[in-house]
Design a protein around this motif. Structure first.
Motif, mmCIF file in Angstrom:
data_model
loop_
_atom_site.group_PDB
_atom_site.id
_atom_site.type_symbol
_atom_site.label_atom_id
_atom_site.label_comp_id
_atom_site.label_asym_id
_atom_site.label_seq_id
_atom_site.Cartn_x
_atom_site.Cartn_y
_atom_site.Cartn_z
ATOM 1 N N TRP A 89 0.811 -1.091 -0.158
ATOM 2 C CA TRP A 89 -0.127 -0.278 -0.260
ATOM 3 C C TRP A 89 0.551 1.398 -0.255
ATOM 4 N N ASN A 90 2.252 1.507 0.552
ATOM 5 C CA ASN A 90 2.631 2.327 0.315
ATOM 6 C C ASN A 90 3.359 2.630 -0.221
ATOM 7 N N LEU A 91 3.870 1.890 -1.873
ATOM 8 C CA LEU A 91 4.114 2.044 -3.167
ATOM 9 C C LEU A 91 3.521 1.774 -4.307
ATOM 10 N N LEU A 92 2.165 1.014 -4.372
ATOM 11 C CA LEU A 92 1.409 1.018 -5.250
ATOM 12 C C LEU A 92 -0.002 2.038 -5.723
ATOM 13 N N PRO A 93 -0.339 2.611 -5.019
ATOM 14 C CA PRO A 93 -1.197 3.562 -5.398
ATOM 15 C C PRO A 93 -1.102 4.008 -6.333
ATOM 16 N N TYR A 94 0.145 5.275 -5.864
ATOM 17 C CA TYR A 94 0.988 6.353 -6.480
ATOM 18 C C TYR A 94 1.473 5.436 -7.916
ATOM 19 N N SER A 171 1.926 9.412 11.222
ATOM 20 C CA SER A 171 3.216 9.318 11.912
ATOM 21 C C SER A 171 4.370 8.140 12.266
ATOM 22 N N VAL A 172 3.124 6.853 12.568
ATOM 23 C CA VAL A 172 3.307 5.666 13.470
ATOM 24 C C VAL A 172 3.626 4.637 12.579
ATOM 25 N N ASP A 173 3.271 4.714 11.389
ATOM 26 C CA ASP A 173 2.793 3.457 10.614
ATOM 27 C C ASP A 173 3.204 3.860 9.307
ATOM 28 N N GLU A 174 4.212 4.268 8.841
ATOM 29 C CA GLU A 174 4.846 4.281 7.565
ATOM 30 C C GLU A 174 3.696 3.395 6.479
ATOM 31 N N LYS A 175 4.129 1.744 6.217
ATOM 32 C CA LYS A 175 3.644 0.942 5.809
ATOM 33 C C LYS A 175 2.194 0.601 5.757
ATOM 34 N N ASN A 176 1.669 1.502 6.265
ATOM 35 C CA ASN A 176 0.129 1.584 6.007
ATOM 36 C C ASN A 176 -0.703 2.630 6.799
ATOM 37 N N ARG A 177 -0.070 3.749 5.770
ATOM 38 C CA ARG A 177 -0.245 5.027 5.556
ATOM 39 C C ARG A 177 -1.354 5.217 4.654
ATOM 40 N N LEU A 178 -1.420 4.430 3.825
ATOM 41 C CA LEU A 178 -2.602 4.132 2.594
ATOM 42 C C LEU A 178 -3.133 2.512 2.307
ATOM 43 N N ASN A 179 -3.665 1.902 3.480
ATOM 44 C CA ASN A 179 -4.175 1.235 3.781
ATOM 45 C C ASN A 179 -5.136 1.048 4.469
ATOM 46 N N PRO A 180 -6.313 0.597 3.165
ATOM 47 C CA PRO A 180 -7.658 1.268 3.436
ATOM 48 C C PRO A 180 -7.886 1.062 4.508
ATOM 49 N N GLN A 181 -7.531 -0.080 5.492
ATOM 50 C CA GLN A 181 -7.583 -1.108 6.526
ATOM 51 C C GLN A 181 -7.472 -0.134 7.626
ATOM 52 N N ASN A 182 -6.367 0.734 7.707
ATOM 53 C CA ASN A 182 -6.232 2.417 7.892
ATOM 54 C C ASN A 182 -7.020 2.910 8.466
#
Length: 257
Positions: A89-94, A171-182
């Motif tokens: 999610w941190n790469l593929l959306p963009y 600010s806490v979880d860069e990997k899940n910034r764009l994860n819709p489940q977050n």
């Protein structure tokens, strides 16, 4: 595969997942203008695109939890591309937005309505700014689509009054910034309360009000806007259910006991 049908390419599948994220589950049909637009872009029928989106629904874990199966004909490549997207999610959306812009013979800035005046004209700083804006737009679209443009706390359905709030902070979880489940679709007032820990959502999807607010029973506004919500169920999304681990984090580290 039927005779005469052409195989889907990796790029086409990435564009299809991009659209899957942005559409409410109930709008995965061939008369949807967005599906027709993508079908014209990749030279396929609207029915083929709609069916592919339903195939992706069969791979969506949050739908599986709810017993929604989607179509049962997802291919091996469908699953591979889905998993690649779902785990990045941190790469593929963009990257998918850049691909979409390329197919439309435009720029990712124009595609996402980013004014030139807001960007530096050259260098890495500009690229970083564009990426942040594009990612924010993608996340908001994905969250509002998942919740059918409905606040999960109040049921407000005016998109202009809703934000795509993060459960586990940006600010806490860069990997899940764009994860819709977050993410959750929530109105601005309760988003601020959620962010500040005055409310939380439990792993069984119930609203919990902070004791610091429960003490203010004499306040009519606190009673109306918060206390009446305590222990009520949130309005669940049609896809991308909030991840239980993210909710546990918020309960434990953000909520004001």
């Amino acid at each position: 595969m039927k005779t005469g049908q052409k195989l889907w390419t990796r790029e086409e599948l990435i564009l299809a997942i991009n659209l899957y994220c942005k559409l409410p589950f109930g709008r995965l049909h061939n008369s949807n203008p967005e599906i027709i637009k993508l079908s014209n872009l990749i030279n396929r029928t609207a029915s083929a695109v709609a069916y592919k989106l339903v195939n992706f629904a069969s791979l969506d874990p949050s739908l599986q939890v709810r017993g929604i199966k989607g179509a049962a004909n997802a291919s091996k490549l469908d699953a591979e591309i889905w998993n690649e997207f779902y785990n990045n999610w941190n790469l593929l959306p963009y990257e998918s937005e850049k691909l979409l812009a390329n197919f439309q013979h435009t720029t990712v800035e124009i595609l996402n309505h980013i004014p030139e005046t807001e960007l530096h004209r050259e260098g890495l700083t500009r690229e970083q700014l564009v990426k942040v804006r594009v990612n924010q737009s993608f996340f908001r679209s994905s969250i509002l689509a998942s919740y059918n443009n409905t606040c999960c706390i109040t049921g407000i359905t005016q998109p202009e009054l809703l934000v795509a709030g993060h459960i586990k902070p940006w600010s806490v979880d860069e990997k899940n910034r764009l994860n819709p489940q977050n993410g959750i679709a929530i109105n601005a007032l309760h988003d601020k309360a959620f962010e500040s820990g005055f409310i939380t959502i439990t792993p069984d999807y119930k609203i919990k009000i902070s004791p610091s607010l429960l003490k203010q029973k004499e306040s009519r506004s606190i009673e109306d806007y918060f206390l009446k919500l305590d222990n009520k169920d949130i309005i669940l999304p049609s896809k991308f259910l909030p991840d239980i681990e993210f909710l546990k984090y918020h309960n434990e580290f953000r909520f004001r006991f």
